[in-house]
Motif scaffolding. Structure first.
Motif, PDB file in Angstrom:
ATOM      1  N   UNK A  63       0.950  -1.360  -0.007  1.00  0.00           N
ATOM      2  CA  UNK A  63      -0.018  -0.139   0.107  1.00  0.00           C
ATOM      3  C   UNK A  63       0.899   1.155   0.097  1.00  0.00           C
ATOM      4  N   UNK A  64       0.502   2.167  -0.890  1.00  0.00           N
ATOM      5  CA  UNK A  64       1.399   3.279  -1.119  1.00  0.00           C
ATOM      6  C   UNK A  64       0.794   4.478  -0.232  1.00  0.00           C
ATOM      7  N   UNK A  65       1.677   5.009   0.777  1.00  0.00           N
ATOM      8  CA  UNK A  65       1.193   5.852   1.470  1.00  0.00           C
ATOM      9  C   UNK A  65       2.011   7.114   1.481  1.00  0.00           C
ATOM     10  N   UNK A  66       1.694   8.398   0.678  1.00  0.00           N
ATOM     11  CA  UNK A  66       2.648   9.468   0.594  1.00  0.00           C
ATOM     12  C   UNK A  66       3.961   8.715  -0.494  1.00  0.00           C
ATOM     13  N   UNK A  67       5.166   8.965   0.070  1.00  0.00           N
ATOM     14  CA  UNK A  67       6.319   8.407  -0.628  1.00  0.00           C
ATOM     15  C   UNK A  67       6.566   7.076  -0.229  1.00  0.00           C
ATOM     16  N   UNK A  68       6.002   6.645   0.757  1.00  0.00           N
ATOM     17  CA  UNK A  68       6.523   5.119   1.656  1.00  0.00           C
ATOM     18  C   UNK A  68       5.417   4.069   1.098  1.00  0.00           C
ATOM     19  N   UNK A  69       6.005   2.926   0.750  1.00  0.00           N
ATOM     20  CA  UNK A  69       5.309   1.704   0.685  1.00  0.00           C
ATOM     21  C   UNK A  69       5.359   1.011   1.817  1.00  0.00           C
ATOM     22  N   UNK A  70       4.190   0.575   2.425  1.00  0.00           N
ATOM     23  CA  UNK A  70       3.902  -0.278   3.381  1.00  0.00           C
ATOM     24  C   UNK A  70       3.449  -1.639   3.065  1.00  0.00           C
ATOM     25  N   UNK A  71       4.042  -2.757   3.554  1.00  0.00           N
ATOM     26  CA  UNK A  71       3.575  -3.978   3.490  1.00  0.00           C
ATOM     27  C   UNK A  71       2.718  -4.727   4.416  1.00  0.00           C
ATOM     28  N   UNK A  72       1.806  -5.131   3.882  1.00  0.00           N
ATOM     29  CA  UNK A  72       0.674  -6.010   4.808  1.00  0.00           C
ATOM     30  C   UNK A  72       0.632  -7.489   4.347  1.00  0.00           C
ATOM     31  N   UNK A  73       0.086  -8.203   5.339  1.00  0.00           N
ATOM     32  CA  UNK A  73       0.201  -9.590   5.378  1.00  0.00           C
ATOM     33  C   UNK A  73      -1.082  -9.998   4.472  1.00  0.00           C
ATOM     34  N   UNK A  74      -1.148 -10.799   3.772  1.00  0.00           N
ATOM     35  CA  UNK A  74      -2.260 -11.299   2.815  1.00  0.00           C
ATOM     36  C   UNK A  74      -2.936 -12.367   3.443  1.00  0.00           C
ATOM     37  N   UNK A  75      -3.787 -12.480   4.380  1.00  0.00           N
ATOM     38  CA  UNK A  75      -4.293 -13.301   5.134  1.00  0.00           C
ATOM     39  C   UNK A  75      -4.736 -14.642   4.321  1.00  0.00           C
ATOM     40  N   UNK A  76      -5.386 -14.191   3.137  1.00  0.00           N
ATOM     41  CA  UNK A  76      -6.258 -15.373   2.341  1.00  0.00           C
ATOM     42  C   UNK A  76      -5.103 -16.177   1.953  1.00  0.00           C
ATOM     43  N   UNK A  77      -3.731 -15.888   1.466  1.00  0.00           N
ATOM     44  CA  UNK A  77      -2.739 -16.898   1.245  1.00  0.00           C
ATOM     45  C   UNK A  77      -2.022 -17.634   2.270  1.00  0.00           C
ATOM     46  N   UNK A  78      -2.135 -16.727   3.648  1.00  0.00           N
ATOM     47  CA  UNK A  78      -1.935 -17.634   4.920  1.00  0.00           C
ATOM     48  C   UNK A  78      -2.935 -18.606   5.086  1.00  0.00           C
ATOM     49  N   UNK A  79      -3.815 -18.475   4.656  1.00  0.00           N
ATOM     50  CA  UNK A  79      -5.085 -19.551   4.739  1.00  0.00           C
ATOM     51  C   UNK A  79      -4.714 -20.720   3.957  1.00  0.00           C
ATOM     52  N   UNK A  80      -4.175 -20.563   2.760  1.00  0.00           N
ATOM     53  CA  UNK A  80      -3.594 -21.659   1.959  1.00  0.00           C
ATOM     54  C   UNK A  80      -2.841 -22.559   2.741  1.00  0.00           C
ATOM     55  N   UNK A  81      -1.896 -21.973   3.290  1.00  0.00           N
ATOM     56  CA  UNK A  81      -0.724 -22.653   4.272  1.00  0.00           C
ATOM     57  C   UNK A  81      -1.563 -23.373   5.350  1.00  0.00           C
ATOM     58  N   UNK A  82      -2.489 -22.791   5.777  1.00  0.00           N
ATOM     59  CA  UNK A  82      -3.195 -23.318   6.972  1.00  0.00           C
ATOM     60  C   UNK A  82      -3.979 -24.667   6.615  1.00  0.00           C
ATOM     61  N   UNK A  83      -4.580 -24.456   5.538  1.00  0.00           N
ATOM     62  CA  UNK A  83      -5.521 -25.354   5.054  1.00  0.00           C
ATOM     63  C   UNK A  83      -4.565 -26.590   4.651  1.00  0.00           C
ATOM     64  N   UNK A  84      -3.483 -26.486   4.147  1.00  0.00           N
ATOM     65  CA  UNK A  84      -2.495 -27.503   3.670  1.00  0.00           C
ATOM     66  C   UNK A  84      -2.072 -28.377   4.933  1.00  0.00           C
ATOM     67  N   UNK A  85      -1.882 -27.570   5.939  1.00  0.00           N
ATOM     68  CA  UNK A  85      -1.242 -27.904   7.232  1.00  0.00           C
ATOM     69  C   UNK A  85      -2.221 -28.854   7.899  1.00  0.00           C
ATOM     70  N   UNK A  86      -3.503 -28.649   7.589  1.00  0.00           N
ATOM     71  CA  UNK A  86      -4.715 -29.180   8.511  1.00  0.00           C
ATOM     72  C   UNK A  86      -4.795 -30.802   8.052  1.00  0.00           C
ATOM     73  N   UNK A  87      -4.450 -31.248   7.007  1.00  0.00           N
ATOM     74  CA  UNK A  87      -4.241 -32.661   6.548  1.00  0.00           C
ATOM     75  C   UNK A  87      -3.040 -33.193   7.475  1.00  0.00           C
ATOM     76  N   UNK A  88      -2.092 -32.644   7.989  1.00  0.00           N
ATOM     77  CA  UNK A  88      -1.054 -33.156   8.624  1.00  0.00           C
ATOM     78  C   UNK A  88      -1.714 -33.286  10.023  1.00  0.00           C
ATOM     79  N   UNK A  89      -2.170 -32.143  10.561  1.00  0.00           N
ATOM     80  CA  UNK A  89      -2.623 -32.020  11.865  1.00  0.00           C
ATOM     81  C   UNK A  89      -3.661 -33.329  12.199  1.00  0.00           C
ATOM     82  N   UNK A  90      -4.600 -33.290  11.388  1.00  0.00           N
ATOM     83  CA  UNK A  90      -5.541 -34.644  11.459  1.00  0.00           C
ATOM     84  C   UNK A  90      -4.783 -35.959  11.652  1.00  0.00           C
ATOM     85  N   UNK A  91      -3.980 -36.071  10.842  1.00  0.00           N
ATOM     86  CA  UNK A  91      -2.918 -37.427  10.836  1.00  0.00           C
ATOM     87  C   UNK A  91      -2.329 -37.514  12.154  1.00  0.00           C
TER      88      UNK A  91
END
Length: 106
Positions: free
Chosen positions: A58-86
């Protein structure tokens, strides 16, 4: 170029960047101050994370701020869930075996 999220999180520096940005949005300079590497090296890690869509910018003035994309982190969690169940299934089986051993000793 879109990158694989698992390749992106394979590097410990990139995982550390994700942890920092999970707490609050940060600029590349603020991130670089947290590591014993150059601003350019941190920028390369940010690029990999952005290309894999784990970070949004996200550009705010001259600075660029980086934010976490929770949807993509959710993909990692979804993949890990199969191992958690096992692992939960295996630990429950181990609990049963240990319980049976204790019961048989008495």
């Amino acid at each position: 170029m879109k990158r694989d999220i698992f390749q992106a999180i394979a590097d410990p520096t990139r995982r550390a960047i994700l942890l920092l940005i999970a707490a609050q949005a940060m600029t590349p300079n603020a991130l670089a101050e947290q590591f014993h590497s150059t601003r350019q090296a941190v920028s390369k890690h940010i690029k990999v994370l952005t290309d894999s869509e784990l970070l949004k910018q996200e550009k705010v003035g001259r600075e660029i701020y980086y934010h976490l994309n929770a949807e993509k982190i959710g993909e990692i969690d979804k993949w890990l869930q199969q191992f958690k169940a096992l692992f939960e299934k295996r630990f429950n089986q181990l609990d049963e075996v240990l319980h049976n051993l204790k019961t048989n000793e008495k």
